[in-house]
Design an enzyme around this catalytic site. Structure first.
Site, PDB file in Angstrom:
ATOM      1  N   ASN A  60       0.806  -1.229   0.000  1.00 23.35           N
ATOM      2  CA  ASN A  60       0.000   0.000   0.000  1.00 23.35           C
ATOM      3  C   ASN A  60       0.836   1.275   0.000  1.00 23.35           C
ATOM      4  O   ASN A  60       0.457   2.272  -0.611  1.00 23.35           O
ATOM      5  CB  ASN A  60      -1.008  -0.015   1.153  1.00 23.35           C
ATOM      6  CG  ASN A  60      -0.353  -0.031   2.506  1.00 23.35           C
ATOM      7  OD1 ASN A  60       0.667  -0.688   2.702  1.00 23.35           O
ATOM      8  ND2 ASN A  60      -0.910   0.697   3.437  1.00 23.35           N
ATOM      9  N   THR A 102      -1.639 -13.154   7.634  1.00 25.34           N
ATOM     10  CA  THR A 102      -0.238 -13.448   7.283  1.00 25.34           C
ATOM     11  C   THR A 102       0.625 -13.347   8.538  1.00 25.34           C
ATOM     12  O   THR A 102       1.497 -14.184   8.774  1.00 25.34           O
ATOM     13  CB  THR A 102       0.289 -12.457   6.211  1.00 25.34           C
ATOM     14  OG1 THR A 102      -0.696 -12.304   5.198  1.00 25.34           O
ATOM     15  CG2 THR A 102       1.578 -12.929   5.598  1.00 25.34           C
ATOM     16  N   GLU A 154       3.316  -5.515  12.300  1.00 30.71           N
ATOM     17  CA  GLU A 154       2.401  -4.382  12.097  1.00 30.71           C
ATOM     18  C   GLU A 154       1.300  -4.876  11.179  1.00 30.71           C
ATOM     19  O   GLU A 154       1.544  -5.111   9.993  1.00 30.71           O
ATOM     20  CB  GLU A 154       3.157  -3.216  11.447  1.00 30.71           C
ATOM     21  CG  GLU A 154       4.337  -2.706  12.245  1.00 30.71           C
ATOM     22  CD  GLU A 154       3.949  -2.104  13.572  1.00 30.71           C
ATOM     23  OE1 GLU A 154       2.814  -1.616  13.701  1.00 30.71           O
ATOM     24  OE2 GLU A 154       4.770  -2.135  14.494  1.00 30.71           O
ATOM     25  N   CYS A 157      -3.287   1.618   6.288  1.00 26.36           N
ATOM     26  CA  CYS A 157      -3.718   0.867   7.475  1.00 26.36           C
ATOM     27  C   CYS A 157      -4.336   1.798   8.520  1.00 26.36           C
ATOM     28  O   CYS A 157      -5.058   1.349   9.401  1.00 26.36           O
ATOM     29  CB  CYS A 157      -2.534   0.120   8.066  1.00 26.36           C
ATOM     30  SG  CYS A 157      -1.144   1.208   8.394  1.00 26.36           S
ATOM     31  N   GLU A 174       7.122   0.260  16.060  1.00 25.37           N
ATOM     32  CA  GLU A 174       8.180   0.808  15.218  1.00 25.37           C
ATOM     33  C   GLU A 174       8.352   2.280  15.568  1.00 25.37           C
ATOM     34  O   GLU A 174       7.670   2.807  16.429  1.00 25.37           O
ATOM     35  CB  GLU A 174       7.794   0.649  13.742  1.00 25.37           C
ATOM     36  CG  GLU A 174       7.609  -0.800  13.333  1.00 25.37           C
ATOM     37  CD  GLU A 174       7.406  -0.976  11.839  1.00 25.37           C
ATOM     38  OE1 GLU A 174       6.661  -0.179  11.243  1.00 25.37           O
ATOM     39  OE2 GLU A 174       7.986  -1.922  11.268  1.00 25.37           O
TER      40      GLU A 174
HETATM   41  P1  NAD Z   1       0.042  -9.422   3.022  1.00 31.61           P
HETATM   42  O1  NAD Z   1       0.027  -9.913   4.400  1.00 31.61           O
HETATM   43  O2  NAD Z   1      -0.661 -10.169   1.971  1.00 31.61           O
HETATM   44  O3  NAD Z   1       1.544  -9.277   2.483  1.00 31.61           O
HETATM   45  C1  NAD Z   1       2.517  -8.503   3.151  1.00 31.61           C
HETATM   46  C2  NAD Z   1       3.898  -9.023   2.793  1.00 31.61           C
HETATM   47  O4  NAD Z   1       4.036 -10.325   3.335  1.00 31.61           O
HETATM   48  C3  NAD Z   1       4.145  -9.157   1.290  1.00 31.61           C
HETATM   49  O5  NAD Z   1       5.470  -8.811   1.001  1.00 31.61           O
HETATM   50  C4  NAD Z   1       3.917 -10.640   1.064  1.00 31.61           C
HETATM   51  O6  NAD Z   1       4.592 -11.140  -0.049  1.00 31.61           O
HETATM   52  C5  NAD Z   1       4.463 -11.217   2.344  1.00 31.61           C
HETATM   53  N1  NAD Z   1       3.985 -12.568   2.681  1.00 31.61           N
HETATM   54  C6  NAD Z   1       2.802 -13.146   2.370  1.00 31.61           C
HETATM   55  N2  NAD Z   1       2.758 -14.418   2.841  1.00 31.61           N
HETATM   56  C7  NAD Z   1       3.928 -14.625   3.484  1.00 31.61           C
HETATM   57  C8  NAD Z   1       4.475 -15.736   4.172  1.00 31.61           C
HETATM   58  N3  NAD Z   1       3.831 -16.887   4.292  1.00 31.61           N
HETATM   59  N4  NAD Z   1       5.703 -15.597   4.724  1.00 31.61           N
HETATM   60  C9  NAD Z   1       6.379 -14.425   4.617  1.00 31.61           C
HETATM   61  N5  NAD Z   1       5.917 -13.357   3.953  1.00 31.61           N
HETATM   62  C10 NAD Z   1       4.703 -13.452   3.389  1.00 31.61           C
HETATM   63  O7  NAD Z   1      -0.470  -7.915   3.099  1.00 31.61           O
HETATM   64  P2  NAD Z   1      -0.745  -6.930   1.901  1.00 31.61           P
HETATM   65  O8  NAD Z   1      -2.009  -7.351   1.227  1.00 31.61           O
HETATM   66  O9  NAD Z   1       0.492  -6.748   1.101  1.00 31.61           O
HETATM   67  O10 NAD Z   1      -0.983  -5.547   2.693  1.00 31.61           O
HETATM   68  C11 NAD Z   1      -2.200  -5.137   3.184  1.00 31.61           C
HETATM   69  C12 NAD Z   1      -2.301  -5.403   4.673  1.00 31.61           C
HETATM   70  O11 NAD Z   1      -1.221  -4.753   5.338  1.00 31.61           O
HETATM   71  C13 NAD Z   1      -3.550  -4.817   5.291  1.00 31.61           C
HETATM   72  O12 NAD Z   1      -4.097  -5.757   6.185  1.00 31.61           O
HETATM   73  C14 NAD Z   1      -3.048  -3.591   6.046  1.00 31.61           C
HETATM   74  O13 NAD Z   1      -3.837  -3.202   7.133  1.00 31.61           O
HETATM   75  C15 NAD Z   1      -1.725  -4.052   6.481  1.00 31.61           C
HETATM   76  N6  NAD Z   1      -0.858  -2.918   6.783  1.00 31.61           N
HETATM   77  C16 NAD Z   1      -0.544  -2.653   8.090  1.00 31.61           C
HETATM   78  C17 NAD Z   1       0.249  -1.569   8.417  1.00 31.61           C
HETATM   79  C18 NAD Z   1       0.633  -1.270   9.842  1.00 31.61           C
HETATM   80  O14 NAD Z   1       1.535  -0.467  10.032  1.00 31.61           O
HETATM   81  N7  NAD Z   1       0.006  -1.867  10.832  1.00 31.61           N
HETATM   82  C19 NAD Z   1       0.733  -0.732   7.392  1.00 31.61           C
HETATM   83  C20 NAD Z   1       0.381  -1.020   6.074  1.00 31.61           C
HETATM   84  C21 NAD Z   1      -0.408  -2.117   5.776  1.00 31.61           C
END
Ligand code: NAD
Length: 483
Positions: free
Chosen positions: A153, A233, A251, A285, A464
């Site tokens: 994002n 995840t 996060e 997020c 963080e």
């Molecule tokens: P996601 O969990 O699908 O992917 C995040 C990252 O994890 C990607 O690089 C992905 O390739 C990797 N990943 C996926 N499966 C994995 C595994 N089994 N092992 C290791 N890595 C793996 O999330 P997304 O769709 O990319 O992002 C959206 C989500 O992120 C939303 O839920 C959003 O709320 C959250 N988010 C949270 C914050 C925060 O600071 N809390 C900030 C931004 C986004």
């Protein structure tokens, strides 16, 4: 700075193809077409990255803070120099308006490097004196090889938010950006080469989460994982990493409440609430997706909010005046559309939006969605409980402070909250009771990089930002000296 059609991994200071020779399609969300290819890396590539990082660690961890500061600052300066190219690349890759990439995403990536480059110069550790007996002092040493995994994002913004403190504290990094938006991380590798970052200090492995990401999390010699992404995840990651006793910072997702009391500064609240609802198409997020409005101003709020939402210009990320671009991918578009169907099934009334937007020409296949406002849903229905992560908000009236605190806290998430009121005691009272890692009063996304950043409940573990990040990426060692 040129983008390339075939992206490469960055291992041991070199741009290299994946060992398997396999690539993944990288889509432009505004056209729905493939425009580049990223390495489909696997455990073999991660292994090479870990070996390079281990070779680099003894020297990097002993490099003085002044030199680490100098190199990280150089990276920041180069990001600044290439800001236009990076912003353009981010807008193509993620579908976000160029105004957002060039004013928020890329400047913030630069600032992350600047912030942690200078922070390390001020980082000190504790000492504990035992009168007449001994002195304790605490060394804070780098952990070793650490893994950084980031979402799509805010691609370079969040990637650098992890990498910069990890490097500043003397760790070597194996990092994986999201496979959905890999381009600016690829460009960052070129910047690191130009900045003179020693080979192996930062390694960037592109690829799928369950393959390349999983290999990072499972690798026994990667000692800590800093992850930002979805809650499911994060749960899976914790299950893998916890038995290996890795240090973890998670996060995760959110379902943030935006609480609006009748005594707020209406215009300021309205302007900001449009942003906190629809900035980056709601794909931040911290966006407030559950809006609770005190009943005396509910009707007025609804009318004005819907009017301004309808006026938001959705379209070409490079078009003048565009406020919302495309959502990031076809699967994400489909997920949001399914959430809208659910909201209808649950009895919600769509006040505006709710449909995919069809544009002409090159953009005909793009993933554009109208910003959507829904009312009439109970606080405990799925639409108000589950993260949508798109340009969709619900609005709900409330009567008392106690009632709205109950609504706000009534989900499994606890990332951020926003409160609008001019009543100072109430602002304090409500902030104290909200279950969230971050509370904004009369503002939203006002960020001081020194503050702790993160969530409670299913929104994450750890913090963080500022000292929290420097502490996460170091291991404290107490040394006790008896007189
Ligand atoms: P996601 O969990 O699908 O992917 C995040 C990252 O994890 C990607 O690089 C992905 O390739 C990797 N990943 C996926 N499966 C994995 C595994 N089994 N092992 C290791 N890595 C793996 O999330 P997304 O769709 O990319 O992002 C959206 C989500 O992120 C939303 O839920 C959003 O709320 C959250 N988010 C949270 C914050 C925060 O600071 N809390 C900030 C931004 C986004």
């Amino acid at each position: 700075m040129t983008t390339d059609q075939y992206l490469q991994n960055f291992i041991d200071g070199e741009l290299v193809p994946p060992i398997s020779g396999n690539y993944i399609d990288d889509y432009n969300p505004s056209t729905g077409k493939v425009y580049a290819y990223l390495p489909d890396s696997d455990a073999a590539d991660v292994q090479k990255a870990v070996e390079a990082a281990e070779r680099a660690f003894p020297s990097w961890s002993r490099t003085g803070t002044q030199e680490r500061f100098r190199i990280l600052l150089r990276i920041a300066d180069l990001i600044d120099e290439h800001l236009d190219d990076l912003a353009r690349a981010e807008s193509i890759d993620a579908g976000k308006p160029i105004s957002v990439s060039s004013r928020i995403d890329i400047p913030r990536a630069r600032d992350n490097f600047r912030f942690f480059a200078t922070a390390i110069l001020h980082f000190s550790s504790e000492s504990h004196h035992m009168e007449g007996q001994a002195t304790n002092f605490t060394l804070r040493q780098p952990i070793g090889v650490v893994g950084c995994i980031s979402p799509w994002n805010l691609p370079l913004y969040l990637f650098s938010w992890k990498i910069a403190p990890a490097l500043a504290t003397g760790n070597c990094v194996v990092a994986k950006p999201s496979e959905v938006t890999p381009m600016t991380a690829y460009l960052l590798a070129k910047i690191c080469q130009e900045a003179g970052l020693p080979p192996g200090v930062l390694n960037i492995v592109h690829g799928l989460g369950p393959k390349a990401g999983q290999a990072i999390v499972e690798h026994p010699r990667i000692k800590a994982i800093s992850f930002t992404g979805g809650t499911n995840t994060g749960r899976h990651l914790a299950r893998t990493a916890a038995p290996m006793f890795k240090k973890l910072s998670l996060e995760l997702g959110g379902k943030n409440p935006n609480i609006i009391f009748a005594d707020c500064d209406f215009e300021e609240m309205m302007k900001t609430t449009i942003r906190s609802s629809f900035a980056n198409s709601g794909q931040i997020c911290l966006c407030g997706s559950r809006i609770y409005v005190e009943r005396p101003i509910y009707e007025k709020f609804r009318e004005e909010f819907v009017r301004r939402t309808k006026a938001l210009q959705v379209g070409d990320p490079f078009g003048e005046g565009t406020k919302m671009g495309a959502v990031v991918s076809q699967p994400h578009l489909e997920k949001i559309m399914a959430c809208l169907d659910l909201a209808r099934e649950e009895g919600g009334t769509i006040l505006c939006g709710g449909e995919r937007l069809s544009l002409d020409g090159e953009l005909a296949g793009g993933y554009f969605l109208q910003p959507t406002v829904i009312e009439g849903l109970a606080p405990n229905c799925r639409t108000n409980q589950e993260e949508i992560f798109g340009p969709v908000v619900t609005i709900t009236p409330f009567d008392t402070e106690e009632e709205v605190i109950g609504y706000a806290n009534g989900t499994t998430y606890g990332l951020s909250s926003t409160v609008w009121t001019t009543n100072l005691p109430r602002a304090h009272r409500v902030a104290e009771q909200l279950q969230a890692g971050i509370v904004w009063i009369n503002c939203w996304l006002l960020r001081d990089l020194r503050t702790p950043f993160g969530g409670v409940k299913n929104s994450g573990v750890g913090r963080e930002g500022g000292l929290e990040a420097l502490r996460f990426f170091t291991e404290p060692k107490n040394v006790c000296i008896k007189y």
